[in-house]
Design an enzyme around this catalytic site. Structure first.
Site, PDB file in Angstrom:
ATOM      1  CG  HIS A 208      -5.546   1.627   7.066  1.00  0.00           C
ATOM      2  ND1 HIS A 208      -4.019   1.769   7.158  1.00  0.00           N
ATOM      3  CD2 HIS A 208      -5.954   2.723   5.956  1.00  0.00           C
ATOM      4  CE1 HIS A 208      -3.843   2.955   6.582  1.00  0.00           C
ATOM      5  NE2 HIS A 208      -4.674   3.159   5.874  1.00  0.00           N
TER       6      HIS A 208
ATOM      7  NE  ARG B  21     -10.084  14.157   4.313  1.00  0.00           N
ATOM      8  CZ  ARG B  21     -11.373  13.981   3.835  1.00  0.00           C
ATOM      9  NH1 ARG B  21     -11.855  12.792   3.321  1.00  0.00           N
ATOM     10  NH2 ARG B  21     -12.246  14.879   4.076  1.00  0.00           N
TER      11      ARG B  21
ATOM     12  CG  ASP C   6      -1.036   4.514   4.122  1.00  0.00           C
ATOM     13  OD1 ASP C   6      -1.332   5.410   3.100  1.00  0.00           O
ATOM     14  OD2 ASP C   6      -1.794   4.779   4.963  1.00  0.00           O
TER      15      ASP C   6
ATOM     16  CG  HIS D 186      -1.801   1.175   0.932  1.00  0.00           C
ATOM     17  ND1 HIS D 186      -2.954   1.021   0.236  1.00  0.00           N
ATOM     18  CD2 HIS D 186      -2.159   2.200   1.971  1.00  0.00           C
ATOM     19  CE1 HIS D 186      -3.781   2.065   0.401  1.00  0.00           C
ATOM     20  NE2 HIS D 186      -3.274   2.898   1.384  1.00  0.00           N
TER      21      HIS D 186
HETATM   22 ZN    ZN Z   1      -3.808   4.900   2.080  1.00  0.00          ZN
END
Ligand code: ZN
Length: 427
Positions: free
Chosen positions: A264, A82, A315, A56
């Site tokens: 996750h 974010r 990630d 990922h």
């Molecule tokens: Zn991600």
């Protein structure tokens, strides 16, 4: 080509005097322990490990790794991170993506990964219009992987909505906008170009029920990896429960099969763990990022116990080596339950590092859409050579080398990385 090493990690344990043969297609054609070094074999300069898949990755997020570590308001959490990440996403061009992904992929090779799975949702121009070739950003990643010498699995992502019950995207999500047709078209074009591609759904926030089922209808029985972010944040679980009447993994459960990878899967109930195990789906853990974002801790011991195939993901790229990810995984569980070697399973496997490493080996092929993985005949001929002089590994007995690597080494630790029979990183 023939390689020989004093010791290699085969079938879950160290074995001595190992001959490794690579065929013309870059696959292992023969692996035998207890063999003297033949005169025509190249003697590798240390013990050999199979690499891992990085299942990922969002390559563009490498641009902000380390740059979001200041709290400038009352509270800093996943959602404020974010917003900062969207600021970065809005700026990057295909050329910039290619450059930073190439550097990232070299770092990942140095961290012991030889295959990277890109969960790719940054598609369109800065103003949201498609590029002349709508896959311009995807090709940048394909070029970067080729230049770096790492294997690539590319997953175009379905990203259609801003949240549960909120249709359409926010202005700052304009570069991500796709639907089932777009993703399926991208996947097919990539595969026709020889790229190992699958599909992804960003999350149940961004892909509503109709989107999920529309994409699955197009994929049908095709043997492709299907990835989704699931149950990363408690707010996401709560919203899902309110809107769909079920938690994300409960809602997904009837659709899951061994092609699925839940990224996750941090907040799981026992019946959800059982449902994942029954389906054959895998779980992709991203311990460095999950710690960085304050996601929470996955029920790791229960997932191991249930035999769920696991993999690691870098990630957000704050960590780029599996050694550190495995250390995080075990240490956070120790802190949680106030015990040691939580992931070990004596007497069969008393080493936490070995049990985790083997669990990740087992999940790697499926997560990356590959037929096989590791130091096994038929798998791609990838290898890592441990530097016997690396800090923390000097004078460590072979039986404890993997433990020392995960828990006590630092600095560069691989003196050579091979992919498909070719050395891609040295020294
Ligand atoms: Zn991600």
């Amino acid at each position: 080509m023939r390689l020989w090493t004093d010791a290699a990690w085969l079938a879950g344990r160290w074995q001595r005097e190992v001959l490794l043969e690579v065929d013309g297609a870059g696959r292992w054609s023969r692996i035998e322990a207890g063999r003297a070094c033949p005169p025509d074999a190249r003697r590798l300069p240390g013990a050999v490990l199979p690499p891992l898949v990085n299942a990922h990755s969002h390559a563009f997020q490498r641009a902000m790794a380390g740059l979001a570590e200041r709290r400038e308001q009352d509270q800093d959490d996943f959602w404020s991170w974010r917003d900062a990440m969207y600021g970065v996403a809005l700026r990057i061009t295909p050329d910039e993506l290619r450059g930073l992904a190439t550097r990232l992929y070299r770092e990942l090779l140095g961290g012991g990964y030889t295959q990277v799975v890109e969960f790719h949702y940054l598609q369109h121009r800065q103003d949201g219009r498609p590029y002349e070739d709508e896959l311009a950003m995807a090709w940048a990643l394909v070029d970067a992987a080729r230049d770096a010498g790492i294997g690539l699995t590319l997953l175009p992502v379905l990203y259609a909505h801003q949240g549960f019950g909120k249709r359409g995207l926010r202005e700052d999500q304009r570069r991500f906008k796709t639907d089932a047709d777009w993703v399926w078209r991208a996947c097919q074009r990539l595969r026709q170009a020889g790229v190992n591609a699958g599909v992804a759904l960003h999350s149940l926030r961004a892909a509503h029920a109709a989107d999920v089922d529309a994409l699955l209808a197009r994929v049908g029985d095709a043997e492709l990896p299907i990835h989704i972010h699931a149950a990363e944040q408690t707010a996401e679980v709560d919203d899902c429960l309110r809107l769909l009447g079920q938690r994300p993994v409960q809602w997904l459960a009837p659709r899951l099969d061994p092609r699925w990878q839940l990224v996750h899967a941090t907040h799981l109930l026992p019946d959800e763990i059982e449902a994942i195990a029954r389906s054959g789906a895998g779980v992709v853990l991203c311990p460095g990022t999950e710690a960085n974002l304050g996601d929470g801790l996955p029920p790791l011991a229960a997932c191991l116990q249930a035999g769920i195939p696991l993999t690691l993901g870098s990630d957000s790229q704050v960590t780029r080596e599996w050694r550190e990810e495995l250390r995080w995984l075990e240490y956070t569980q120790r802190l949680l339950v106030r015990q040691r070697n939580v992931c070990a399973k004596p007497p069969a496997e008393p080493s936490s590092a070995a049990r985790l490493f083997e669990a990740m080996q087992a999940g790697s092929a499926r997560a990356a859409g590959l037929a096989d993985w590791g130091l096994r005949v038929g798998a791609r001929a990838d290898w890592l050579v441990l530097d016997p002089d690396a800090e923390g590994l000097e004078h460590v007995a072979l039986e404890r080398l993997l433990d020392a690597l995960v828990f006590a080494s630092r600095g560069p630790c691989f003196s050579e990385v091979g992919v498909a029979g070719r050395v891609v990183l040295e020294g």
